[in-house]
Write an enzyme that holds these catalytic residues in place. Sequence first.
Site, short mmCIF file in Angstrom:
data_model
loop_
_atom_site.label_atom_id
_atom_site.label_comp_id
_atom_site.label_asym_id
_atom_site.label_seq_id
_atom_site.Cartn_x
_atom_site.Cartn_y
_atom_site.Cartn_z
N HIS A 118 10.38 51.57 112.99
CA HIS A 118 9.37 50.52 113.16
C HIS A 118 8.98 49.86 111.84
CE1 HIS A 118 5.79 48.38 114.33
NE2 HIS A 118 5.04 49.19 113.62
N HIS A 136 2.89 50.27 106.16
CA HIS A 136 1.68 49.78 106.85
C HIS A 136 1.03 50.78 107.81
CE1 HIS A 136 4.32 48.72 110.30
NE2 HIS A 136 3.22 48.76 111.01
N GLU A 165 -2.95 55.12 108.33
CA GLU A 165 -3.59 55.35 109.62
C GLU A 165 -2.98 56.54 110.37
OE1 GLU A 165 -3.64 52.02 112.22
OE2 GLU A 165 -5.52 52.65 113.14
N ASP A 166 -1.66 56.67 110.28
CA ASP A 166 -0.98 57.63 111.17
C ASP A 166 -0.41 58.86 110.49
OD1 ASP A 166 -1.53 55.84 113.16
OD2 ASP A 166 0.47 54.93 113.17
N ASP A 188 4.44 43.12 112.50
CA ASP A 188 4.18 44.36 113.24
C ASP A 188 4.14 44.06 114.74
OD1 ASP A 188 3.25 47.10 113.56
OD2 ASP A 188 1.23 46.27 113.85
N ASP A 220 9.94 16.29 127.79
CA ASP A 220 10.61 16.88 126.62
C ASP A 220 11.18 18.26 126.91
OD1 ASP A 220 8.18 18.08 126.92
OD2 ASP A 220 7.74 18.18 124.77
#
Length: 512
Positions: free
Chosen positions: A47, A71, A75-76, A143, A263
């Site tokens: 990921h 990233h 947090e994880d 993300d 269009d």
Amino acid sequence: MKKRDVLEFATNFYDENQLLELEHAIDYAREKHKGQKRKSGEPYIIHPLHVAYTLIDWEMDIDTVLAGVLHDTVEDTTASLEDIENLFGRDVAFLVDGVTKVSQARAGMRDLSSYLPQTKDNLSKLLIAVGQDVRVIMIKLADRLHNLSTLQHMPKDKQIKIARESLEVFAPMADRLGMGRVRMQIEELGFSYLDPTEYKSLQNLMKKRLGKSTRKLGSVRSEVEMELKKQGITFEINGRVKSIYSLYKKLKKVDGNIDDVYDLMALRVIVEQKEDCYRILGILHGMYQPMIARIKDYIAVPKPNGYQSLHTTVITPNKQIVEFQIRTQEMHDYAERGLAASFHYHEQKSSKDYKKSRKAASLPAELQWITQMQEVASKLREGDEISQEQLNIDLFGNRIFVYSPKGDIYNLPEGALPLDFAYLVHTDIGKHAYSFRVNGNIHAFDKSLQNGDVVEVVTRKSSSPKQAWQELVTTTHARDKLRMQLRKLGLIHSISGAAAIIRDKAARRSRS
Ligand code: MN
């Protein structure tokens, strides 16, 4: 996605030291996420690798790519922000912290909504929460894109929730940043999960329609190609098909009648010079009958997010209706990549400019709203008093573009007053504003500016800020600068606002 794929791709954009850093970040993230799995059963590291790959593709600076790799670590995993700062520097840690905060803000929007009672949409709250650095939003978009593309592994209710949030928050955010391609990717994926039945039926409808018109369009295309070559213009031409989600939105507007959508397929002509765009418009109008009401000059008057192009819809002799979009390569690049494209140009300067600068000039005109948003965000963060009025700055409402006499373009909210313009150009210009000329005519301080106005600020050394000006500015930027100046002059709190207005109006009347 493998570590090797990311590193190989990155060699096109970054130097050797930066590549080493990237490798280090990937190894670190892989170690930290060890044992964790995505819902698909794959190792978690794929990921962040996908996110990093996307950010490289957008040609972001290396710090953003590193933060993309890292990233989810704070947090994880057991990684702390201090770890990230020690290993990868303050800038990267700052970005990772921002991304973590967005997740928290999304989880606990409650704290922010107490600051922003009148702000109904999550979008503003989210942006204000993270507004300190636009790169944080770019990482969030990358993300989100990967999470959407792996949504099939999620339970149904989660799919719907994420799809809806993507359409309501992330797609408009990408649009606001001018990132047309990302917006479309998010919309198509989001819509396909939110309403799979409608998505499939529109897809079929589109296929049927396109089958019929593709051949006819092909002959228009070669006719145009021939003519442009004859005229000696260097160009590229290709067809663009309307996305399913934008067809869905359009159909809602025209009561579901697909015959009113002109269009579905458009021809896009890309040229080198701006002048060529207008020349081609002229040539097309010489060849075919234009639908006058549908001629749009987004070059002279860009869309609020900075999009530029000429649009025209013509009717061919055999009654075929065809839309053309004409733009330069640079405009095309911006339409597709938006902020990412302009980030690239600005990246040469220190990235600190981006983060800390309060100067509107450090961003292109069409993106100055970001700076304004950041001013409010940093105040929220520092716990400063924020007035209801300041929060009312309509970040997502309509914007206008006005010009300086030299032709520089400035972006203001609709309803902005001349003093807003003056302060945007320069604090000192605002300070010494004496009168205004708009399109050559004298213009009152309390009369709002219109899109496309050419605004000249007449300054006098002897002229200085008045208290009553507080009622004559609408942007947070102008109001802040003005207050600072008034405070310096000792003019704040010395006289009531109402009295000041009356006095100042009288003063102005006697002057003119
Ligand atoms: Mn993530």
